[in-house]
Design an enzyme around this catalytic site. Structure first.
Site, PDB file in Angstrom:
ATOM      1  N   TYR A 155      39.793  51.847  48.277  1.00  0.00           N
ATOM      2  CA  TYR A 155      41.017  51.059  47.993  1.00  0.00           C
ATOM      3  C   TYR A 155      42.159  51.159  49.296  1.00  0.00           C
ATOM      4  CZ  TYR A 155      44.784  48.598  46.030  1.00  0.00           C
ATOM      5  OH  TYR A 155      46.042  47.750  45.658  1.00  0.00           O
TER       6      TYR A 155
HETATM    7  P1  NAP Z   1      45.548  41.281  39.258  1.00  0.00           P
HETATM    8  O1  NAP Z   1      46.556  41.195  38.221  1.00  0.00           O
HETATM    9  O2  NAP Z   1      44.408  42.022  38.691  1.00  0.00           O
HETATM   10  O3  NAP Z   1      45.298  39.947  39.837  1.00  0.00           O
HETATM   11  C1  NAP Z   1      44.299  39.971  40.552  1.00  0.00           C
HETATM   12  C2  NAP Z   1      44.016  38.619  41.174  1.00  0.00           C
HETATM   13  O4  NAP Z   1      42.620  38.283  41.976  1.00  0.00           O
HETATM   14  C3  NAP Z   1      43.584  37.530  39.612  1.00  0.00           C
HETATM   15  O5  NAP Z   1      44.171  36.491  39.742  1.00  0.00           O
HETATM   16  C4  NAP Z   1      42.156  37.475  39.651  1.00  0.00           C
HETATM   17  O6  NAP Z   1      41.729  36.287  39.131  1.00  0.00           O
HETATM   18  C5  NAP Z   1      41.793  37.628  41.358  1.00  0.00           C
HETATM   19  N1  NAP Z   1      40.275  37.907  41.384  1.00  0.00           N
HETATM   20  C6  NAP Z   1      39.756  39.176  40.996  1.00  0.00           C
HETATM   21  N2  NAP Z   1      38.439  39.132  41.348  1.00  0.00           N
HETATM   22  C7  NAP Z   1      38.298  38.063  42.168  1.00  0.00           C
HETATM   23  C8  NAP Z   1      36.903  37.280  42.426  1.00  0.00           C
HETATM   24  N3  NAP Z   1      36.091  37.941  42.602  1.00  0.00           N
HETATM   25  N4  NAP Z   1      37.227  36.171  43.250  1.00  0.00           N
HETATM   26  C9  NAP Z   1      38.331  35.470  43.277  1.00  0.00           C
HETATM   27  N5  NAP Z   1      39.562  35.996  42.397  1.00  0.00           N
HETATM   28  C10 NAP Z   1      39.294  37.355  41.945  1.00  0.00           C
HETATM   29  O7  NAP Z   1      46.117  42.322  40.373  1.00  0.00           O
HETATM   30  P2  NAP Z   1      47.674  42.126  41.183  1.00  0.00           P
HETATM   31  O8  NAP Z   1      48.164  43.500  40.978  1.00  0.00           O
HETATM   32  O9  NAP Z   1      48.309  40.953  40.960  1.00  0.00           O
HETATM   33  O10 NAP Z   1      47.073  42.230  42.727  1.00  0.00           O
HETATM   34  C11 NAP Z   1      47.242  41.435  43.366  1.00  0.00           C
HETATM   35  C12 NAP Z   1      47.267  41.894  45.188  1.00  0.00           C
HETATM   36  O11 NAP Z   1      48.180  42.967  45.115  1.00  0.00           O
HETATM   37  C13 NAP Z   1      45.641  42.771  45.259  1.00  0.00           C
HETATM   38  O12 NAP Z   1      45.229  42.566  46.371  1.00  0.00           O
HETATM   39  C14 NAP Z   1      46.261  44.259  44.927  1.00  0.00           C
HETATM   40  O13 NAP Z   1      45.181  45.176  45.742  1.00  0.00           O
HETATM   41  C15 NAP Z   1      47.563  44.186  45.500  1.00  0.00           C
HETATM   42  N6  NAP Z   1      48.297  45.395  45.343  1.00  0.00           N
HETATM   43  C16 NAP Z   1      48.858  45.471  43.999  1.00  0.00           C
HETATM   44  C17 NAP Z   1      49.514  46.460  43.427  1.00  0.00           C
HETATM   45  C18 NAP Z   1      49.907  46.749  41.837  1.00  0.00           C
HETATM   46  O14 NAP Z   1      50.244  48.035  41.447  1.00  0.00           O
HETATM   47  N7  NAP Z   1      49.747  45.848  41.196  1.00  0.00           N
HETATM   48  C19 NAP Z   1      50.113  47.615  44.362  1.00  0.00           C
HETATM   49  C20 NAP Z   1      49.697  47.450  45.760  1.00  0.00           C
HETATM   50  C21 NAP Z   1      48.895  46.163  45.968  1.00  0.00           C
HETATM   51  P3  NAP Z   1      40.242  35.965  38.037  1.00  0.00           P
HETATM   52  O15 NAP Z   1      40.129  37.222  37.427  1.00  0.00           O
HETATM   53  O16 NAP Z   1      40.457  34.662  37.465  1.00  0.00           O
HETATM   54  O17 NAP Z   1      39.314  35.914  39.235  1.00  0.00           O
END
Ligand code: NAP
Length: 270
Positions: A155
């Site tokens: 990751y």
């Molecule tokens: P999240 O709530 O799990 O949302 C992830 C999004 O990605 C959802 O809309 C999901 O939609 C979509 N997704 C997952 N698998 C997919 C696939 N195979 N094809 C197309 N879409 C897909 O996560 P989040 O925290 O908002 O994350 C957004 C970004 O921020 C990510 O890149 C994550 O690594 C980054 N980030 C998050 C954090 C944190 O603490 N939350 C920290 C640092 C960075 P569906 O399931 O509908 O496909």
């Protein structure tokens, strides 16, 4: 705040979390939207709400970005629609363990979603934007790009890759009208934690940012045309980050030489 007129933003992972907040904020800034994720029902509900609240045109594209055919279909949108001027490469996942503990298919899925998909989309968007002399790419990386010892390296490595790609694109294509921003969130309250079998409440409450605050700060960095935006990094700690960038820049021109460094000429210690 920048107001977008007759411009469209394509957001991946827009069905929930950080991506859904970007959809909300960008629609309120006047962008029409293309929302991409797998969950059609959630995308449709978000699109309907935002159409009602903002009057923007909002298209929903159901796609699994780990599927090469779906990814190619989404990538083709940039050449086909000259109104798209912003890509938010947001979709991402975290694993249920690390490289040693998970099935290799899980690591491959992470690489497909966190590295291959944003690379293909940034390439497609970048080609269209550079040809037009205008456009922006936002890559959602992570502070873990800077802390490989703290977390699973697949990751954190995927996020370091996105940071590296963003810096390289910014350096090579900034003068050609392409603006690239890497956003480095810390722990942010979204479903990504539960989806990967983790409990975000294991962190002290003052470590965890609200997703709305994160996106608002990232957009403040976007308006300032920052290449790297780190919303949780306190002003008091900014000098450490700047020192790190200065130290890195000081290595430029010193890392490729005919001669081996003297320390490697020493005999190994017994
Ligand atoms: P999240 O709530 O799990 O949302 C992830 C999004 O990605 C959802 O809309 C999901 O939609 C979509 N997704 C997952 N698998 C997919 C696939 N195979 N094809 C197309 N879409 C897909 O996560 P989040 O925290 O908002 O994350 C957004 C970004 O921020 C990510 O890149 C994550 O690594 C980054 N980030 C998050 C954090 C944190 O603490 N939350 C920290 C640092 C960075 P569906 O399931 O509908 O496909």
């Amino acid at each position: 705040m920048t107001q977008a007129l007759n411009q469209t933003a394509l957001i991946t992972g827009a069905s929930t979390g950080i991506g859904a907040i970007y959809a909300d904020r960008l629609a309120r800034r006047g962008y029409d939207l293309v929302l991409v994720a797998r969950d059609q029902e959630r995308l449709a509900a978000l699109a309907e709400r935002l159409r009602g609240e903002t009057g923007r045109t909002i298209e929903v594209v159901r796609a699994d970005l780990t599927d090469p055919a779906d990814l190619a279909r989404v990538g083709a949108l940039f050449a086909g629609d000259s109104a798209i001027s912003l890509l938010v490469n947001n979709a991402g996942l975290s694993m249920t363990g690390d490289l040693i503990s998970v099935d290799s298919a899980e690591a491959e899925r992470l690489i497909a979603l966190n590295i291959t998909a944003p690379t293909v989309l940034a390439g497609a968007a970048g080609k269209a934007f550079v040809a037009r002399g205008e456009g922006a790419i936002v890559n959602i990386a992570s502070v873990l790009a800077l802390l490989p010892e703290m977390f699973d390296g697949v990751y954190s490595g995927s996020k370091a890759y996105l940071l590296n790609l963003s810096q390289s694109l910014a350096a090579h294509y900034g003068a050609k009208g392409l603006y690239v921003q890497a956003v480095l969130p810390g722990a942010t309250r979204t479903e990504i934690w539960a989806r990967s079998g983790k409990d975000i409440d294991m962190f002290p409450a003052d470590w965890v940012m609200d997703a709305g605050d994160l996106v608002d700060a990232a957009l403040a960095g976007f308006d300032r045309r920052e290449t790297i935006t780190i919303p949780p990094l306190a002003d008091a700690d900014l000098p450490h980050w700047q020192d790190m960038q200065t130290a890195r820049a000081a290595l430029d021109g010193k890392l490729s030489r005919r001669d081996v460094a003297d320390r490697y000429r020493e005999p190994a210690l017994a």
